[in-house]
Design an enzyme around this catalytic site. Sequence first.
Site, PDB file in Angstrom:
ATOM      1  N   ARG A 208       0.864  -1.167   0.000  1.00 20.30           N
ATOM      2  CA  ARG A 208       0.000   0.000   0.000  1.00 20.30           C
ATOM      3  C   ARG A 208       0.911   1.231   0.000  1.00 20.30           C
ATOM      4  NH1 ARG A 208      -2.131  -3.464   4.071  1.00 20.30           N
ATOM      5  NH2 ARG A 208      -4.211  -4.286   3.569  1.00 20.30           N
TER       6      ARG A 208
ATOM      7  N   LYS B 168      -1.937  -1.872   7.858  1.00 20.82           N
ATOM      8  CA  LYS B 168      -3.375  -1.724   8.068  1.00 20.82           C
ATOM      9  C   LYS B 168      -3.877  -2.824   8.994  1.00 20.82           C
ATOM     10  CE  LYS B 168      -7.693  -1.090   5.495  1.00 20.82           C
ATOM     11  NZ  LYS B 168      -8.335  -1.096   4.155  1.00 20.82           N
TER      12      LYS B 168
ATOM     13  N   HIS C 252      -4.575  -9.340   4.216  1.00 25.12           N
ATOM     14  CA  HIS C 252      -6.031  -9.340   4.321  1.00 25.12           C
ATOM     15  C   HIS C 252      -6.479 -10.165   5.532  1.00 25.12           C
ATOM     16  CE1 HIS C 252      -6.616  -8.508  -0.269  1.00 25.12           C
ATOM     17  NE2 HIS C 252      -6.364  -7.424   0.420  1.00 25.12           N
TER      18      HIS C 252
ATOM     19  N   HIS D 276      -2.663   2.069  -6.128  1.00 26.07           N
ATOM     20  CA  HIS D 276      -3.282   0.825  -5.667  1.00 26.07           C
ATOM     21  C   HIS D 276      -3.466  -0.174  -6.809  1.00 26.07           C
ATOM     22  CE1 HIS D 276      -4.590  -0.637  -1.806  1.00 26.07           C
ATOM     23  NE2 HIS D 276      -5.608  -1.254  -2.348  1.00 26.07           N
TER      24      HIS D 276
ATOM     25  N   TYR E 187      -9.860 -11.380  -6.494  1.00 33.72           N
ATOM     26  CA  TYR E 187      -8.884 -11.435  -7.587  1.00 33.72           C
ATOM     27  C   TYR E 187      -9.141 -12.613  -8.527  1.00 33.72           C
ATOM     28  CZ  TYR E 187      -6.488  -7.822  -4.981  1.00 33.72           C
ATOM     29  OH  TYR E 187      -6.195  -6.647  -4.337  1.00 33.72           O
TER      30      TYR E 187
ATOM     31  N   ARG F 186      -0.739  -2.671  -6.709  1.00 30.34           N
ATOM     32  CA  ARG F 186      -0.977  -3.716  -5.695  1.00 30.34           C
ATOM     33  C   ARG F 186      -1.967  -4.754  -6.218  1.00 30.34           C
ATOM     34  NH1 ARG F 186      -1.342  -4.877   0.063  1.00 30.34           N
ATOM     35  NH2 ARG F 186      -3.491  -5.249   0.715  1.00 30.34           N
TER      36      ARG F 186
END
Length: 229
Positions: free
Chosen positions: A86, A111, A202, A176, A211, A179
């Site tokens: 990120r 995050k 995640h 992004h 994805y 990524r």
Amino acid sequence: MIAYNNDYILKNNFSASYQNQIVNALKLFFKIIKDSKIEIDKIHRPKREKVLPNVLSKEEVKKILEAHANLKHRTMLSLIYSCGLRCGELIALQPHHIDSKRNIVVLKNSKGKKDRIVPLSPKILELLRDYYRAYKPKIYLFEGQETGTPYSEKSLQSVLKQALQKAGIKKPVTLHWLRHSYATHLLESGTDLRYIQELLGHNSSKTTEIYTHVSTKSIQQIKSPFDDL
């Protein structure tokens, strides 16, 4: 609640995400401030829009990463793609987070306030070594104009914008997207979703599963009936 929904939310055409935030805020307000519960099920919650992540081809990524002659700019964009970072994670990196002995990058307080590690490719390690010898950063791996201060997010976005112009790419690419492209290209090369989830940081596998909807590996194997006409 119905009147509030009709007169404020729907009237202003707020997004599904924003509407759900309002519902959660109301729920918390009544629980903490009013010390009472509301029947949350009676409040209309819109379904979230299922927007697929934007993904670049490997050829497009290559053009973007090679667009800059500036070593620092090229290294920053390359590290974002090669490690699926990120923007904030790249800016927060410090030189000691690059573990060249183990070929990993240690991401601190990412995050969700959790650390994680991602593999470092030999190619990006060589680029980082060239960059370090040239710039000799003190505190942050990528510093701003003043020594010891982190590179700004706005400047990083500007670096990408310049790369897009030089590469002749007209798509509204954001940092992004790199990524997203990293994750999709991993999936298309056969990497298990569970590993991709860990690499991206995640919490839920459902976030990573999106994805599978943009990977073209399986789709390209499907033969169109048009070919048989």
